[in-house]
Design an enzyme around this catalytic site. Structure first.
Site, mmCIF file in Angstrom:
data_model
loop_
_atom_site.group_PDB
_atom_site.id
_atom_site.type_symbol
_atom_site.label_atom_id
_atom_site.label_comp_id
_atom_site.label_asym_id
_atom_site.label_seq_id
_atom_site.Cartn_x
_atom_site.Cartn_y
_atom_site.Cartn_z
ATOM 1 N N LYS A 65 0.855 -1.422 0.003
ATOM 2 C CA LYS A 65 -0.396 -0.019 0.146
ATOM 3 C C LYS A 65 0.483 1.328 0.047
ATOM 4 C CE LYS A 65 -4.242 -2.010 2.986
ATOM 5 N NZ LYS A 65 -5.253 -1.581 3.248
ATOM 6 N N ASP A 101 -9.743 2.771 2.254
ATOM 7 C CA ASP A 101 -10.101 1.661 3.880
ATOM 8 C C ASP A 101 -10.736 2.938 4.970
ATOM 9 O OD1 ASP A 101 -9.062 -0.417 3.778
ATOM 10 O OD2 ASP A 101 -7.098 -0.053 3.652
#
Ligand code: ATR
Length: 278
Positions: A65, A101
């Site tokens: 990420k 997220d």
């Protein structure tokens, strides 16, 4: 046919293809979503050749990420706040990055505990990694006045607090139970609770009875943390909803339809979690 994928190392455990595959079928879209195992040293090359590989975009999971964030040409506010990206798409020849997220966690929290109020006490966060950053960003945006961070390695929590400023306060890991009693929300963002990864040893006695306890771990669906909280009469929010909701913005970017998180989709994921060991 439009194609998207999820990259990670390892990637075998990923449940994203189940989610996006369900939506492709449900909305009758001629598309595909597959898993791609990409080694850390190959991430940059892979992401720079998404178009040649015939992908319109991808999801990015552990441990890529931060690299995905660094490589992108354009980063939206969600990615900049977390300094990590989990959703990439090609637009105007450029690689765009977002972090969904935060959105996934907050959407699920609002659905699962609709009467949860951001201003009714401090929010306590266990862990100080990438997932904690995404959730703390969401909590601060929602208006939480104080976020307390408890991390095994205190120095890491201190670095994280520096990013967010004075509303984020660092506490010793050992004080995670005593220091959370007046909380309106407690969130576990650590891997503890994941099958076979140890327990958090939280003691919920004396907790504010309105406290909501959330876990981002979803295997098992009811972690030891959630089971303990439920036994004390506290409301609990599992990690599966975050996984489902974080997938929504990516699907819309790639395939042009804003998909719904339905009970049927959740049931498919629950069946998969219960049928697998990881
Ligand atoms: P993620 O991106 O999923 O947040 P990460 O950046 O590797 O993953 O962060 C993992 C977090 O879980 C860290 O806060 C880590 O604590 P340390 O900083 O002390 O390593 C925490 N963590 C992992 N295993 C843990 C355990 N068994 N008990 C407590 N904390 C744990």
């Amino acid at each position: 046919m439009k194609r998207a994928c999820v990259i990670g190392w390892p990637i075998e455990h990923s449940r994203s293809p189940l989610i996006h595959g369900y939506w492709l079928k449900r909305y009758g879209i001629d598309g595909a979503y597959i898993k791609e195992a990409v080694r850390p040293e190959e991430v940059a090359t892979f992401l720079r050749s998404l178009a040649e590989r015939d992908f319109v975009g991808c999801n990015v999971t552990v441990p890529h990420k931060e690299t995905a964030y660094a490589i992108a040409d354009e980063r939206d506010a969600s990615a900049r706040a977390v300094q990590a990206a989990n959703t990439l798409w090609l637009e105007g020849g450029k690689l765009h990055a977002a972090n969904t997220d935060t959105y996934g966690f907050m959407m699920h929290l609002d659905h699962a505990a609709p009467d949860w109020k951001a201003h009714e006490g401090p929010a306590c966060v266990l862990g100080a990694g990438g997932a904690a950053r995404a959730i703390i960003h969401g909590l601060l945006e929602a208006g939480v006045a104080e976020v307390r961070v408890f991390n095994r390695t205190r120095a890491r929590a201190e670095s994280l607090a520096e990013i967010f400023g004075p509303r984020v306060k660092v506490f010793d890991w050992e004080s995670r139970s005593n220091g959370s009693r007046d909380a309106c929300l407690l969130v576990n963002t650590t891997a503890a609770g994941l099958k076979g990864a140890g327990t958090l040893g939280m003691d919920f006695s004396g907790f504010n009875s309105d406290c909501v306890v959330a876990d981002i771990v979803y295997v098992p669906l009811e972690t030891e943390l959630l089971a303990r909280a439920r036994a004390r009469g506290l409301r609990t929010v599992d990690g599966l909803g975050m996984l489902l909701h974080q997938a929504v913005p990516g699907f819309e970017k790639w395939f042009g339809v804003r998909p719904q998180v339905t009970d049927e989709l959740r049931a498919i994921l629950v069946a998969d979690i219960e049928g697998r060991t990881c």
